[in-house]
Design a protein around this motif. Structure first.
Motif, mmCIF file in Angstrom:
data_model
loop_
_atom_site.group_PDB
_atom_site.id
_atom_site.type_symbol
_atom_site.label_atom_id
_atom_site.label_comp_id
_atom_site.label_asym_id
_atom_site.label_seq_id
_atom_site.Cartn_x
_atom_site.Cartn_y
_atom_site.Cartn_z
ATOM 1 N N HIS A 142 22.030 41.973 43.143
ATOM 2 C CA HIS A 142 21.588 40.573 43.216
ATOM 3 C C HIS A 142 22.338 39.839 44.329
ATOM 4 O O HIS A 142 21.734 39.058 45.086
ATOM 5 C CB HIS A 142 21.823 39.890 41.876
ATOM 6 C CG HIS A 142 21.363 38.471 41.849
ATOM 7 N ND1 HIS A 142 20.041 38.122 41.652
ATOM 8 C CD2 HIS A 142 22.036 37.305 42.025
ATOM 9 C CE1 HIS A 142 19.931 36.801 41.701
ATOM 10 N NE2 HIS A 142 21.126 36.293 41.916
ATOM 11 N N ARG A 143 23.633 40.092 44.457
ATOM 12 C CA ARG A 143 24.435 39.391 45.469
ATOM 13 C C ARG A 143 24.150 39.886 46.884
ATOM 14 O O ARG A 143 24.359 39.148 47.844
ATOM 15 C CB ARG A 143 25.926 39.520 45.135
ATOM 16 C CG ARG A 143 26.347 38.642 43.964
ATOM 17 C CD ARG A 143 27.833 38.682 43.707
ATOM 18 N NE ARG A 143 28.224 39.872 42.965
ATOM 19 C CZ ARG A 143 29.082 40.785 43.381
ATOM 20 N NH1 ARG A 143 29.650 40.660 44.556
ATOM 21 N NH2 ARG A 143 29.380 41.822 42.624
ATOM 22 N N LEU A 144 23.669 41.113 47.019
ATOM 23 C CA LEU A 144 23.416 41.676 48.340
ATOM 24 C C LEU A 144 21.964 41.520 48.797
ATOM 25 O O LEU A 144 21.638 41.864 49.940
ATOM 26 C CB LEU A 144 23.778 43.166 48.366
ATOM 27 C CG LEU A 144 25.211 43.550 48.016
ATOM 28 C CD1 LEU A 144 25.421 45.036 48.241
ATOM 29 C CD2 LEU A 144 26.216 42.737 48.805
ATOM 30 N N ARG A 145 21.113 40.981 47.969
ATOM 31 C CA ARG A 145 19.682 41.019 48.236
ATOM 32 C C ARG A 145 19.275 40.277 49.501
ATOM 33 O O ARG A 145 18.242 40.581 50.097
ATOM 34 C CB ARG A 145 18.904 40.475 47.033
ATOM 35 C CG ARG A 145 19.132 39.015 46.729
ATOM 36 C CD ARG A 145 18.426 38.591 45.443
ATOM 37 N NE ARG A 145 17.004 38.911 45.464
ATOM 38 C CZ ARG A 145 16.182 38.655 44.433
ATOM 39 N NH1 ARG A 145 16.654 38.099 43.322
ATOM 40 N NH2 ARG A 145 14.906 38.950 44.523
ATOM 41 N N ASP A 146 20.057 39.295 49.931
ATOM 42 C CA ASP A 146 19.689 38.516 51.112
ATOM 43 C C ASP A 146 20.346 39.013 52.399
ATOM 44 O O ASP A 146 20.147 38.416 53.465
ATOM 45 C CB ASP A 146 20.039 37.033 50.900
ATOM 46 C CG ASP A 146 19.167 36.393 49.831
ATOM 47 O OD1 ASP A 146 17.985 36.792 49.717
ATOM 48 O OD2 ASP A 146 19.661 35.515 49.116
ATOM 49 N N LEU A 147 21.114 40.071 52.333
ATOM 50 C CA LEU A 147 21.724 40.608 53.554
ATOM 51 C C LEU A 147 20.664 41.305 54.414
ATOM 52 O O LEU A 147 19.717 41.897 53.880
ATOM 53 C CB LEU A 147 22.829 41.605 53.210
ATOM 54 C CG LEU A 147 24.112 41.048 52.603
ATOM 55 C CD1 LEU A 147 25.072 42.193 52.290
ATOM 56 C CD2 LEU A 147 24.775 40.039 53.530
ATOM 57 N N PRO A 148 20.824 41.263 55.741
ATOM 58 C CA PRO A 148 19.848 41.907 56.633
ATOM 59 C C PRO A 148 20.074 43.407 56.719
ATOM 60 O O PRO A 148 20.409 43.961 57.775
ATOM 61 C CB PRO A 148 20.112 41.214 57.968
ATOM 62 C CG PRO A 148 21.570 40.895 57.929
ATOM 63 C CD PRO A 148 21.872 40.544 56.493
ATOM 64 N N VAL A 149 19.894 44.088 55.606
ATOM 65 C CA VAL A 149 20.194 45.515 55.536
ATOM 66 C C VAL A 149 19.374 46.129 54.412
ATOM 67 O O VAL A 149 18.993 45.443 53.459
ATOM 68 C CB VAL A 149 21.710 45.710 55.294
ATOM 69 C CG1 VAL A 149 22.104 45.318 53.883
ATOM 70 C CG2 VAL A 149 22.163 47.122 55.604
ATOM 71 N N LEU A 150 19.073 47.402 54.536
ATOM 72 C CA LEU A 150 18.391 48.144 53.479
ATOM 73 C C LEU A 150 19.445 48.748 52.554
ATOM 74 O O LEU A 150 20.416 49.341 53.028
ATOM 75 C CB LEU A 150 17.519 49.246 54.091
ATOM 76 C CG LEU A 150 16.446 48.751 55.072
ATOM 77 C CD1 LEU A 150 15.861 49.925 55.854
ATOM 78 C CD2 LEU A 150 15.355 47.989 54.346
ATOM 79 N N LEU A 151 19.242 48.620 51.258
ATOM 80 C CA LEU A 151 20.283 48.997 50.293
ATOM 81 C C LEU A 151 19.810 50.092 49.359
ATOM 82 O O LEU A 151 18.730 50.013 48.765
ATOM 83 C CB LEU A 151 20.678 47.771 49.461
ATOM 84 C CG LEU A 151 21.775 48.007 48.406
ATOM 85 C CD1 LEU A 151 23.111 48.317 49.069
ATOM 86 C CD2 LEU A 151 21.911 46.794 47.488
#
Length: 265
Positions: A69-78
């Protein structure tokens, strides 16, 4: 989800492997994204240790969801390491992974190692993979075998049948942490899936692993452990009034900037 998942899948090119750094919190993920890495994984050890929990014990189900949830807006594929899926019920594993996918996660690592040091039955691991692929068809399932990691007898004889069963169940990649260098080329040629290996300091570099047919190279817990080691080294240096002899750390302002929301791809 489909476009992002396709982007992630296309990064797996045997011979030109994806370097997948593994993050453990927002700051580490944002910093790696800022360095230009198009995709990141999570490290189960780092996530667990940062939360004060043991790794590989099924204790971080909620922590992974919170981190996604905290990483969802980063410009990266997770892609997220979900250990064994936090359940032996394939439907429950699929439901959990679907929750991650709803947060923008494009892949998971799903392993067969168990806390008691044994390997899960191949049929159960395959059933989990099939359930996840039925629930989230586009998501990249990186099926991990701990045959070498746990030191089971005749690991190659365990790994190859598992790879075949998992490919039939719909797995998108095979992760073989601890596989010896002299078997990597054979595994890449025989398993019929993009091969993921764990980077080992002093071992083959990306170009050499690419030459063996590897499609993805993960750092695992290495970055997390290195960060802890650097922190201890600096603390000891300050206490002993010694020269730290390390690169300058990131500035306060740069770290602050990591928390500014950026649009994900």
């Amino acid at each position: 989800m489909n476009d992002r998942a396709a982007l992630f899948r296309d990064l797996h090119r045997p011979g030109s492997p994806l370097l997948l750094p593994n993050a453990w919190d927002h700051a580490s993920a944002a910093a790696l994204a800022a360095r230009g890495h198009p995709a990141l994984g999570t490290t189960s050890l780092g996530v667990a240790a940062a939360a004060g929990k043991p790794d590989g014990a099924g204790a971080t189900r909620a922590d992974n969801l919170d981190l996604a949830h905290r990483l969802r807006d980063l410009p990266v594929l997770l892609t997220v390491d979900v250990e064994g899926g936090f359940s032996d019920d394939p439907a429950a594993v699929a439901g959990y992974v679907a929750e991650l996918a709803a947060l923008g996660v494009v892949g998971v690592n799903l392993e067969d190692g168990r806390p008691d040091g044994s390997l899960a039955p191949v049929e159960l691991a395959a059933a989990k993979i099939a359930a996840v692929k039925a629930a989230v068809p586009g998501l990249f399932v990186n099926a991990r075998t701990d045959a070498w990691w746990l030191g089971v007898p005749e690991p190659l004889g365990e790994a190859l049948p598992r790879a075949r069963a998992w490919r039939a169940a719909g797995a998108d990649g095979l992760f073989v942490p601890g596989a010896p260098d002299d078997l990597v080329g054979r595994l890449a040629a025989e398993v019929g899936l993009p091969l993921n290996v764990l980077y080992r300091p002093g071992g083959p570099d990306l170009a050499e692993l690419g030459g063996l047919g590897v499609a993805r190279v993960s750092t695992g817990s290495l970055l997390f452990r290195a960060a802890l080691g650097t922190a201890l080294h600096l603390a000891d240096a300050v206490r002993g009034r010694l020269d730290a002899d390390l690169p300058a750390p990131p500035t306060y302002g740069w770290v602050q900037e990591l928390s500014v929301p950026k649009k994900a791809p």
